[in-house]
Design a protein around this motif. Structure first.
Motif, mmCIF file in Angstrom:
data_model
loop_
_atom_site.group_PDB
_atom_site.id
_atom_site.type_symbol
_atom_site.label_atom_id
_atom_site.label_comp_id
_atom_site.label_asym_id
_atom_site.label_seq_id
_atom_site.Cartn_x
_atom_site.Cartn_y
_atom_site.Cartn_z
ATOM 1 N N TYR A 22 0.873 -1.382 -0.068
ATOM 2 C CA TYR A 22 -0.131 -0.183 0.028
ATOM 3 C C TYR A 22 0.749 1.245 0.036
ATOM 4 O O TYR A 22 0.383 2.295 -0.045
ATOM 5 C CB TYR A 22 -1.001 0.280 1.291
ATOM 6 C CG TYR A 22 -0.143 -0.032 2.530
ATOM 7 C CD1 TYR A 22 0.296 1.046 3.144
ATOM 8 C CD2 TYR A 22 -0.160 -1.384 3.155
ATOM 9 C CE1 TYR A 22 0.872 0.776 4.396
ATOM 10 C CE2 TYR A 22 0.553 -1.360 4.265
ATOM 11 C CZ TYR A 22 1.120 -0.553 4.932
ATOM 12 O OH TYR A 22 1.770 -0.514 6.075
ATOM 13 N N LYS A 24 3.122 2.043 -2.317
ATOM 14 C CA LYS A 24 3.434 2.235 -3.528
ATOM 15 C C LYS A 24 2.321 3.002 -4.504
ATOM 16 O O LYS A 24 1.076 3.058 -3.838
ATOM 17 C CB LYS A 24 3.400 1.245 -4.428
ATOM 18 C CG LYS A 24 4.605 -0.138 -3.775
ATOM 19 C CD LYS A 24 6.068 0.346 -4.265
ATOM 20 C CE LYS A 24 7.004 -0.492 -3.871
ATOM 21 N NZ LYS A 24 8.398 -0.232 -4.116
ATOM 22 N N ARG A 26 -0.049 3.606 -7.402
ATOM 23 C CA ARG A 26 -0.593 2.505 -8.275
ATOM 24 C C ARG A 26 -1.736 2.678 -9.339
ATOM 25 O O ARG A 26 -2.223 3.972 -9.294
ATOM 26 C CB ARG A 26 -1.334 1.707 -7.383
ATOM 27 C CG ARG A 26 -2.479 2.039 -6.616
ATOM 28 C CD ARG A 26 -3.121 1.308 -5.443
ATOM 29 N NE ARG A 26 -2.351 1.537 -4.357
ATOM 30 C CZ ARG A 26 -2.100 2.691 -3.557
ATOM 31 N NH1 ARG A 26 -2.981 3.573 -3.876
ATOM 32 N NH2 ARG A 26 -1.395 2.747 -2.551
ATOM 33 N N TYR A 78 -3.241 -4.638 -10.271
ATOM 34 C CA TYR A 78 -2.730 -3.598 -9.627
ATOM 35 C C TYR A 78 -1.308 -3.375 -9.942
ATOM 36 O O TYR A 78 -0.507 -4.197 -9.498
ATOM 37 C CB TYR A 78 -2.916 -3.523 -8.035
ATOM 38 C CG TYR A 78 -4.577 -2.887 -7.625
ATOM 39 C CD1 TYR A 78 -4.762 -1.458 -7.569
ATOM 40 C CD2 TYR A 78 -5.158 -3.952 -7.470
ATOM 41 C CE1 TYR A 78 -5.853 -1.175 -7.190
ATOM 42 C CE2 TYR A 78 -6.483 -3.566 -7.036
ATOM 43 C CZ TYR A 78 -6.833 -2.098 -6.663
ATOM 44 O OH TYR A 78 -8.141 -1.851 -6.438
ATOM 45 N N LEU A 80 2.015 -1.696 -9.532
ATOM 46 C CA LEU A 80 2.736 -0.850 -8.342
ATOM 47 C C LEU A 80 4.070 -0.290 -8.635
ATOM 48 O O LEU A 80 4.718 -0.845 -9.432
ATOM 49 C CB LEU A 80 2.957 -1.861 -7.143
ATOM 50 C CG LEU A 80 1.726 -2.524 -6.683
ATOM 51 C CD1 LEU A 80 2.014 -3.720 -5.805
ATOM 52 C CD2 LEU A 80 0.638 -1.692 -6.149
ATOM 53 N N ASP A 121 -1.714 7.105 -4.889
ATOM 54 C CA ASP A 121 -0.784 6.577 -3.668
ATOM 55 C C ASP A 121 -1.331 6.531 -2.468
ATOM 56 O O ASP A 121 -0.843 5.938 -1.630
ATOM 57 C CB ASP A 121 0.485 7.225 -3.896
ATOM 58 C CG ASP A 121 0.300 8.699 -3.537
ATOM 59 O OD1 ASP A 121 -0.602 9.386 -3.261
ATOM 60 O OD2 ASP A 121 1.433 9.401 -3.381
#
Length: 186
Positions: A22, A24, A26, A78, A80, A121
């Motif tokens: 989480y 990163k 995305r 997702y 990233l 983000d």
């Protein structure tokens, strides 16, 4: 405020358990396989297993960290990225990922559509990006019937109008634009 902190703690814990980074930046890429929910169990299972291979191949070939999730007929990838990667570079890389996905999905002879969120983000953007990818699908299919992939950001004006106006208001603007362009042509 403590409820919110506790809630975010739960989100962080779940994301740690499932391996979703989480921290990163995305973008959410949603792959919608036509009639997936109406297929036999065996066919759905085969597609689900193949989608994991497709994600792994695309992640490797495009050198992009991808997180895979499946929800009903939505296959989510997702993409990233480090926080220091520019949004322009992220969009460019996700376009490459999308092209690679299309190549593999075409080879598997799937009938599909792909919809893609904006870059984000924050923790909140995880669900926002999923919703954006879902919102881009029906609108993209109407606006661009000959395409197989749709980016939310390419339809931002339409999505803003859709979220803040009713059908009659949107149609009024559409009609005014048509009248204005036909008057200008005369």
């Amino acid at each position: 405020d403590t409820d919110r902190s506790r809630g975010l703690g739960d989100v962080y814990k779940r994301q740690d358990i499932y391996g979703f980074d989480y921290t990163k930046k995305r973008m959410c890429v949603n792959i919608d396989i036509d009639d997936f929910l109406n297929m036999t169990y065996d066919k759905r299972s085969a597609i689900q297993n193949n989608m994991i291979r497709v994600k792994n191949n695309v992640s490797r070939d495009c050198n992009v960290n991808c997180y895979y999730a499946h929800f009903r007929n939505n296959f989510l990838i997702y993409c990233l990225f480090s926080k220091n990667v520019s949004d322009i570079d992220i969009v460019s890389d996700v376009r490459k990922v999308t092209k690679a996905l299309q190549k593999q999905l075409d080879a598997a002879e799937y009938k599909y559509h792909i919809s893609i969120s904006t870059v984000g983000d924050s923790i909140a953007h995880i669900s926002t990006s999923f919703k954006q990818s879902l919102d881009a699908l029906p609108l993209g299919m109407k606006l661009y019937p000959n395409k197989k992939s749709y980016m939310y950001q390419d339809m931002l004006v339409y999505n803003l109008m859709h979220s803040s106006m009713n059908y009659e208001q949107i149609y009024g603007i559409y009609s005014s634009c048509l009248l204005y362009t036909s008057d200008a042509a005369d």
